[in-house]
Design an enzyme around this catalytic site. Sequence first.
Site, short mmCIF file in Angstrom:
data_model
loop_
_atom_site.label_atom_id
_atom_site.label_comp_id
_atom_site.label_asym_id
_atom_site.label_seq_id
_atom_site.Cartn_x
_atom_site.Cartn_y
_atom_site.Cartn_z
N MET A 1 -34.29 -15.04 -9.82
CA MET A 1 -34.17 -14.36 -8.53
C MET A 1 -32.71 -13.95 -8.31
O MET A 1 -32.28 -13.71 -7.18
CB MET A 1 -34.64 -15.27 -7.39
CG MET A 1 -36.12 -15.63 -7.55
SD MET A 1 -36.94 -16.07 -6.02
CE MET A 1 -36.00 -17.49 -5.53
N GLU B 1 -24.55 -20.66 -14.59
CA GLU B 1 -24.57 -21.14 -15.97
C GLU B 1 -25.99 -21.61 -16.39
O GLU B 1 -26.35 -21.51 -17.55
CB GLU B 1 -23.56 -22.27 -16.07
CG GLU B 1 -22.72 -22.41 -17.30
CD GLU B 1 -22.62 -21.27 -18.29
OE1 GLU B 1 -23.25 -21.41 -19.36
OE2 GLU B 1 -21.92 -20.28 -18.05
N HIS C 1 -28.86 -20.27 -15.55
CA HIS C 1 -29.60 -19.08 -16.00
C HIS C 1 -29.10 -18.61 -17.36
O HIS C 1 -29.87 -18.20 -18.22
CB HIS C 1 -29.44 -17.93 -15.00
CG HIS C 1 -30.00 -18.22 -13.63
ND1 HIS C 1 -29.19 -18.41 -12.54
CD2 HIS C 1 -31.27 -18.34 -13.19
CE1 HIS C 1 -29.94 -18.63 -11.47
NE2 HIS C 1 -31.20 -18.59 -11.84
N ALA D 1 -28.45 -14.15 -8.32
CA ALA D 1 -27.41 -15.13 -7.98
C ALA D 1 -27.21 -16.06 -9.17
O ALA D 1 -27.27 -17.28 -9.07
CB ALA D 1 -27.76 -15.92 -6.71
N LEU D 2 -27.03 -15.43 -10.31
CA LEU D 2 -27.06 -16.17 -11.58
C LEU D 2 -25.89 -17.13 -11.73
O LEU D 2 -24.80 -16.90 -11.22
CB LEU D 2 -27.05 -15.18 -12.75
CG LEU D 2 -28.21 -14.17 -12.76
CD1 LEU D 2 -28.13 -13.30 -14.01
CD2 LEU D 2 -29.57 -14.86 -12.68
N LEU E 1 -27.12 -27.25 -11.27
CA LEU E 1 -26.78 -25.90 -10.83
C LEU E 1 -27.98 -25.28 -10.12
O LEU E 1 -29.12 -25.40 -10.57
CB LEU E 1 -26.38 -25.04 -12.02
CG LEU E 1 -25.13 -25.48 -12.79
CD1 LEU E 1 -24.69 -24.38 -13.75
CD2 LEU E 1 -23.99 -25.84 -11.86
N SER E 2 -27.71 -24.63 -9.00
CA SER E 2 -28.77 -23.97 -8.23
C SER E 2 -28.11 -22.87 -7.40
O SER E 2 -26.98 -23.07 -6.89
CB SER E 2 -29.43 -24.99 -7.28
OG SER E 2 -30.12 -24.32 -6.24
N SER E 3 -28.79 -21.76 -7.26
CA SER E 3 -28.22 -20.67 -6.45
C SER E 3 -28.01 -21.15 -5.02
O SER E 3 -27.12 -20.67 -4.31
CB SER E 3 -29.14 -19.46 -6.47
OG SER E 3 -29.42 -19.11 -7.81
O1 PAF Z 1 -37.37 -19.91 -10.61
C1 PAF Z 1 -37.23 -18.80 -10.03
O2 PAF Z 1 -36.14 -18.28 -9.91
C2 PAF Z 1 -38.46 -18.12 -9.47
O3 PAF Z 1 -39.35 -19.03 -8.92
C3 PAF Z 1 -39.16 -17.19 -10.48
C4 PAF Z 1 -39.72 -17.97 -11.65
C5 PAF Z 1 -38.17 -16.14 -10.97
C6 PAF Z 1 -40.32 -16.46 -9.80
O4 PAF Z 1 -39.90 -15.71 -8.72
#
Ligand code: PAF
Length: 289
Positions: A35, A40, A42, A37-38, A190-192
């Site tokens: 979704m 590390e 991701h 807002a990447l 890590l989380s957005s």
């Molecule tokens: O994990 C996420 O960022 C979301 O739940 C996903 C898998 C991209 C689906 O919108």
Amino acid sequence: MTTPRLVRTRTQLAEALDAAPGTGARARRAVVMTMGALHEGHLALVRAARERADQVVVTIFVNPLQFGPSEDLDRYPRDLEGDLALLAGAGADVVFAPGVEEMYPAGDPVVRVSAGALGERLEGAHRPGHFDGVLTVVLKLMHLVRPDVALFGQKDAQQLMAVRGMVADLDVPVEVVAVETVRDEDGVALSSRNAYLDAEQRRAARALNRSLRAAQAAAEDGAPADEVRRAAADVLGSEPGVVVDYVALVDDTATDVPADRTGRAVLAVAARVGSTRLIDNVVLTLEGR
Ligand code: PAF
């Protein structure tokens, strides 16, 4: 360093997939769904995808279907330019970043994927409909990208369980690969959504990882399931800056494990720090005494 090709529509995506490097009868395609807002975490998914495939597609789409009415859809961090800069160094070939009208041209879809009972447990109990929204967009993106392999972070353990369940139950022809959670030096996963935390909340957020470590130590000592769960609950419950939503020890369907359980289990926690909801988990082996 490759600069990924940015595409915004499904027509552009189809063209980009045909033109992407590694195209050919035996080329393998990987997808990393995000979704935006990447961070590390991701990028670790993208690197793991690069190792497994000739073509790597990253999707960036803040999916309204998986947000409840009082959740953070409007304020969810969005930074496409920053995301593209990060992806340039990580090995993505194509970035598919559609708008809501492109993904749901007829408005909210009437037909959706149901996560079933799994979707009502843990996160699902706190976020009704969340996993149906996730699975619906994941299946749509799988149809549009047609990957051989899809990579998901272990951090969202229940999402991973739901996706694996969908892929098995609906015979979706894709391999699902889990990638380990990436943590900051202070142990916070890590989380957005960490971007919402102020300094004091960030300090409190460390209690989630501490609680997982306590459970892991108890499991390694041979403690039974209920003691393992309690070890985590005691640590998380004693952090004043945290409001605990759940501390659960579950199997791969997000169902609480019985007291005499041995073997693999997932210790999953969710807590609110200020107005930010955080989740984390660790995979354990229960030996039992
Ligand atoms: O994990 C996420 O960022 C979301 O739940 C996903 C898998 C991209 C689906 O919108």
